[in-house]
Write a protein that holds these residues in place. Structure first.
Motif, PDB file in Angstrom:
ATOM      1  N   GLU A 227       0.809  -1.223   0.000  1.00 57.48           N
ATOM      2  CA  GLU A 227       0.000   0.000   0.000  1.00 57.48           C
ATOM      3  C   GLU A 227       0.838   1.267   0.000  1.00 57.48           C
ATOM      4  OE1 GLU A 227      -2.345  -2.426   3.215  1.00 57.48           O
ATOM      5  OE2 GLU A 227      -0.365  -2.599   2.292  1.00 57.48           O
ATOM      6  N   ALA A 228       2.143   1.156   0.225  1.00 56.50           N
ATOM      7  CA  ALA A 228       2.987   2.336   0.353  1.00 56.50           C
ATOM      8  C   ALA A 228       3.041   3.116  -0.956  1.00 56.50           C
ATOM      9  CB  ALA A 228       4.397   1.935   0.787  1.00 56.50           C
ATOM     10  N   VAL A 229       3.185   4.431  -0.850  1.00 57.29           N
ATOM     11  CA  VAL A 229       3.279   5.265  -2.044  1.00 57.29           C
ATOM     12  C   VAL A 229       4.482   4.876  -2.913  1.00 57.29           C
ATOM     13  CG1 VAL A 229       3.608   7.634  -2.878  1.00 57.29           C
ATOM     14  CG2 VAL A 229       2.016   7.170  -0.994  1.00 57.29           C
ATOM     15  N   PRO A 230       5.673   4.604  -2.329  1.00 52.50           N
ATOM     16  CA  PRO A 230       6.804   4.192  -3.170  1.00 52.50           C
ATOM     17  C   PRO A 230       6.593   2.867  -3.909  1.00 52.50           C
ATOM     18  CG  PRO A 230       7.605   4.991  -1.058  1.00 52.50           C
ATOM     19  CD  PRO A 230       6.119   4.867  -0.940  1.00 52.50           C
ATOM     20  N   TRP A 264      13.263   1.422  -5.246  1.00 54.82           N
ATOM     21  CA  TRP A 264      12.170   2.193  -4.657  1.00 54.82           C
ATOM     22  C   TRP A 264      12.314   2.320  -3.151  1.00 54.82           C
ATOM     23  CZ3 TRP A 264       9.090   5.479  -6.916  1.00 54.82           C
ATOM     24  CH2 TRP A 264       8.881   5.361  -8.287  1.00 54.82           C
ATOM     25  N   LEU A 265      12.938   1.339  -2.514  1.00 56.64           N
ATOM     26  CA  LEU A 265      13.238   1.474  -1.083  1.00 56.64           C
ATOM     27  C   LEU A 265      14.222   2.620  -0.849  1.00 56.64           C
ATOM     28  CD1 LEU A 265      13.498  -2.254   0.072  1.00 56.64           C
ATOM     29  CD2 LEU A 265      11.815  -0.562   0.843  1.00 56.64           C
ATOM     30  N   ARG A 266      15.223   2.716  -1.724  1.00 57.06           N
ATOM     31  CA  ARG A 266      16.170   3.836  -1.611  1.00 57.06           C
ATOM     32  C   ARG A 266      15.467   5.165  -1.889  1.00 57.06           C
ATOM     33  NH1 ARG A 266      19.562   0.023  -4.204  1.00 57.06           N
ATOM     34  NH2 ARG A 266      19.144   0.956  -6.258  1.00 57.06           N
ATOM     35  N   ALA A 267      14.529   5.138  -2.846  1.00 55.29           N
ATOM     36  CA  ALA A 267      13.764   6.351  -3.139  1.00 55.29           C
ATOM     37  C   ALA A 267      12.928   6.769  -1.925  1.00 55.29           C
ATOM     38  CB  ALA A 267      12.860   6.118  -4.348  1.00 55.29           C
ATOM     39  N   ALA A 268      12.384   5.775  -1.211  1.00 52.73           N
ATOM     40  CA  ALA A 268      11.613   6.073  -0.008  1.00 52.73           C
ATOM     41  C   ALA A 268      12.503   6.715   1.058  1.00 52.73           C
ATOM     42  CB  ALA A 268      10.966   4.799   0.538  1.00 52.73           C
ATOM     43  N   ASN A 312       6.930   7.150   3.547  1.00 53.28           N
ATOM     44  CA  ASN A 312       7.098   5.919   4.316  1.00 53.28           C
ATOM     45  C   ASN A 312       7.041   4.689   3.416  1.00 53.28           C
ATOM     46  OD1 ASN A 312       7.182   4.071   6.498  1.00 53.28           O
ATOM     47  ND2 ASN A 312       6.065   5.531   7.766  1.00 53.28           N
ATOM     48  N   LYS A 313       7.883   3.707   3.699  1.00 56.22           N
ATOM     49  CA  LYS A 313       7.836   2.464   2.929  1.00 56.22           C
ATOM     50  C   LYS A 313       6.715   1.548   3.406  1.00 56.22           C
ATOM     51  CE  LYS A 313      11.549   0.410   5.729  1.00 56.22           C
ATOM     52  NZ  LYS A 313      12.930  -0.138   5.665  1.00 56.22           N
ATOM     53  N   THR A 314       6.022   1.980   4.447  1.00 54.29           N
ATOM     54  CA  THR A 314       4.803   1.294   4.889  1.00 54.29           C
ATOM     55  C   THR A 314       3.678   2.319   4.947  1.00 54.29           C
ATOM     56  OG1 THR A 314       5.221   1.677   7.244  1.00 54.29           O
ATOM     57  CG2 THR A 314       6.143  -0.326   6.275  1.00 54.29           C
TER      58      THR A 314
END
Length: 411
Positions: A227-230, A264-268, A312-314
């Motif tokens: 559900e996270a935006v990233p 995308w985690l790095r982008a977050a 947020n990644k969550t």
């Protein structure tokens, strides 16, 4: 004297009538929510059963629910005391969250803002019964009250922000834009520091240093929640490709796996750094003013919370309640026509976000985590929700900076 008594009596009657009206509206809307939950979404109480499974093991001490800050155990422990078994706990938990919902509604009503009461009542209705079965109503209430008291009772506001940080960590960032060189700003910072230190010491005494930082470790190890935006782009791609998989992770969430996830985690992480920089930047700009009105301070709080949700990644569905509480306070505090129009636009958008979030979870969640080729409808709702969330962040962040720059220009 007789005329003054009659005027006071008329005021009391008017307040009672309006209060009674909103009490009826509140009860009717919550009764409808209960009927919908009971008929279609009883499974959303599973998190509360998860809380009980851990809280009913006192021999574990504070080594329970390590993903949550220690003060959360104190809150959940108070609810578990009168509960004899899991069903009792679920009922008590739901009633507690409903009571907090009522408390915030009353707080808004006492400030005399019909539009704020209307917004909060409709927002919760659009959000659905999930609000009763997650503890996020607690930090949302605390932050909402901190916004309502931001200039009227700055000491209380600072202490409440620290309490929110003790319950969910992220509210700690709110103190940056609330600081200042004027008396109220200093009081907020001092009481934030004092309350935060007291909570940290109590948590350390009752647990251990490792337990104190375990929520940070847990959060750092998490993957990209669907559900996270990233995760939006990858979830959209998943509809037409089998390269991406959705699986239930050890962190009790559905996460996406496949090409591009690490990027995308790095982008977050980068986006979160931008949010922190923006919060600190607004705080530095606030230092240029001797004092700021409540609506500007509350707008900065809304911008920070919106940024936290986007970066947020969550992004569990209940997190949206964090944003709605300060938005309701902004409707109360708005003093200029432009600020009111902005607050009204954000409030209406939040109601749409609440409805879309309920469609994501629980209404269409099975489609979102199931066969990717049959999840296009659910994914479309998720994409729309996340894009709208980004728009709220951009709008509130830009508006806050523009307001601050205009005030600096005047000086």
């Amino acid at each position: 004297m007789r005329g003054l008594t009659r005027e006071l009596r008329d005021d009391l009657v008017r307040v009672w009538r309006h209060g009674a009206l909103w009490a009826v509206v509140w009860i009717v809307t919550r009764a409808y929510m209960f009927s919908q939950w009971s008929a279609h979404a009883r499974f959303i109480w599973n998190d509360v059963r998860y809380y009980y499974a851990w809280m009913s093991q006192p021999d574990l001490g504070m080594n329970r629910l390590v993903e949550y800050p220690v003060p959360v155990l104190w809150v959940l422990g108070l609810i578990v005391l009168p509960a004899r078994e899991v069903n009792d706990y679920v009922v008590l938990f739901g009633l507690t969250m409903a009571a907090l919902d009522a408390v915030f509604t009353i707080a808004l009503h006492r400030r005399g803002s019909t539009r704020a009461v209307m917004f909060w009542t409709v927002f919760v209705l659009a959000f659905g019964g999930l609000i009763w079965f997650r503890y996020d109503m607690v930090p949302a209430l605390v932050v909402g009250l901190a916004a309502l008291y931001v200039t009227r009772h700055p000491r209380v506001s600072g202490a409440l922000v620290a309490l929110g940080a003790g319950l969910k960590l992220w509210p700690a960032l709110l103190i940056a834009p609330l600081a200042g060189r004027h008396r109220a700003g200093v009081q907020r910072v001092v009481w934030f520091a004092f309350t935060g230190l007291a909570l940290a010491l109590l948590a350390l005494i009752s647990s251990s240093p490792a337990r104190l930082v375990s929520p940070l470790t847990w959060q750092g190890d998490r993957g990209l929640q669907i559900e996270a935006v990233p995760a939006t782009w990858l979830m959209a791609q998943r509809v037409t490709s089998s390269q991406w998989k959705v699986e239930f992770s050890p962190h009790n969430a559905f996460e996406i796996y496949g090409p591009g996830v690490e990027a995308w985690l790095r982008a977050a992480d980068l986006a979160m750094a931008v949010v922190v920089i923006c919060a600190v930047g607004m705080g530095l700009m606030a230092l240029l003013h001797r004092s700021l009105p409540a609506d500007v301070l509350t707008l900065m709080m809304v911008a920070v919370v919106a940024g936290m949700l986007v970066a947020n990644k969550t992004f569990s569905p209940q997190y949206l309640v964090w944003l709605a509480a300060p938005v309701a306070a902004l409707l109360v505090e708005a003093r200029t026509r432009l600020m009111y129009l902005l607050a009204a636009a954000v409030a209406v958008t939040c109601i749409v976000l609440a409805w879309l979030t309920q469609q994501v979870y629980p209404v269409q969640y099975a489609g979102l985590i199931g066969n990717p080729h049959s999840s296009s409808a659910a994914t479309s709702v998720l994409v729309a929700r996340n894009l709208l969330m980004v728009a709220v962040w951009v709008a509130t962040q830009v508006s806050a900076v523009v307001v601050l720059l205009r005030r600096v220009g005047r000086r």
